[in-house]
Scaffold this active site. Sequence first.
Site, short mmCIF file in Angstrom:
data_model
loop_
_atom_site.label_atom_id
_atom_site.label_comp_id
_atom_site.label_asym_id
_atom_site.label_seq_id
_atom_site.Cartn_x
_atom_site.Cartn_y
_atom_site.Cartn_z
CB SER A 1 36.16 44.95 40.32
OG SER A 1 37.14 44.27 39.82
CD GLU B 1 26.38 42.04 41.78
OE1 GLU B 1 26.82 43.06 41.10
OE2 GLU B 1 26.62 41.90 43.15
CG LEU B 2 30.75 41.71 36.82
CD1 LEU B 2 31.30 41.46 35.41
CD2 LEU B 2 31.85 40.91 37.75
CB CYS C 1 26.48 46.01 43.31
SG CYS C 1 28.03 44.92 43.53
CD GLU D 1 29.99 49.36 41.24
OE1 GLU D 1 29.15 48.85 41.87
OE2 GLU D 1 30.77 48.85 40.66
#
Length: 487
Positions: A236, A255-256, A293, A387
Amino acid sequence: MTAQAEVTAVTPGSWVCGEPVGGVDPFPVHDPWTGEVVATVSHTGPDDVERAVAAAWAVRRELAALPAHRRADALRHVATRLLERLDEFAATITRESGKPIRWARAEVERAAVTFRWAAEEALRWSGELQRLDTDPGSTGRLALVRRAPRGPVLGITPFNFPLNLVAHKVAPALAVGAPVVLKPAPKTPLSALLLAELVAECDLPAGAFAVVTVPNEEAARLVADPRLPVVSFTGSGPVGWRIRDAVPRKHVALELGGNAAVLVCPDWAGEADLALAARRVALCANYQGGQSCIAVQRVFVDRALYPRFVELLVAAVGELAVGDPWDEATDVGPLIDEAAAHRVASWVEEAVREGARVLVGGSRTGSVVTPTVLADVAPGSAVSCQEVFGPVLAVTPVDGVDDGLARVDDSRFGLQAGVFTRDIAVAFRAHRELEVGGVVVGDVPTFRAEQMPYGGVKESGIGREGVRSAMEDYTEPRVLVLSGVAL
């Protein structure tokens, strides 16, 4: 008949210095589909955490100096063993994450590819020669630029790909000779612990790889430990940026996630083209329960194509098989737990209150959210600008390519985007203008190959994964200048 009966319950602890160890404060791992406890895992005790970190630090030079063939042999061994134990690993993934069994098998196969690519890259990891006699003052000089590991890597991984995202931390690190201390997601530690068995079979120093199952709230100690100078985190955004802010002198890769968008351009007008785009969007918005993602979340369609595309999309979503992840026919299984499903359902309800229409789906039973398509979504709705990480997508008409690209880019995230077009000029324009880490032409943004650079911009993170890219991220250039060399 399902594969569920083939799975046996396991009660692992941690892996430190090449062997399983016990721990403290056992915690349950739940099956998201049934809610049953499928394993009890002990948290790694403070002494064993210290032993794992100390061992990684102690062997850092030994591992870096290991011949390339030794590192490549180890990585190839893991790739081979993953395929030999494919059904066991796939069943473990399904049991701890609820991922449909056929997608779990695909994840194991991808993890094997990741290790195979790392083995091949380890053999190519040779450096670069530069002649320096390009200026008179450097005549007779030659430079060798090689990359040296920054040091042991702390890998922190999420629940949604409990094996392959672990592989993307571990394989590149071992390929360059960097020890790894891995902290898997507490909800899905079993795949990482099973992988540790395979790494322990390899001819590597005992401190090369450890799995520590510490609670999330205790991970800050690992992040702060100076003996782990590289932190690679997938998860997150708020957590990732806090990590970076906490250790500004460390090398941090993040990597979010994002809210990936698709644009269906005016030239994608044929019936077969629209049907293909609809099927791909339907599947890749939902096949991991939307818990990816780069799952499709926002869909922008040229206004002239919009009515027919929506019709095809709703039909394609309606055909997806939802339910038991052990059923070979299932496309969409449960979310990771009921709390996640409740959050996703509440976001859908909020969007409806703000004026959105539910075209299909929109219901929740336990941890399962039916694949949902929304129209007329307000731009400020959570399902549009945040997201979702669930099986929900919003479909919106746009007025041509200009409007479509602008809408795709109107996001604080920037991981990947998909553009359905056969116009090469539009393809290059999208690549030039969109602020994302990758543009996929003729398909959805959910595509990822293990060797390609993968990562985002804006709030989607910093750094790149993909085997070679991660190898570069975990290392820094070291220059050797040779003098008095006749070229």
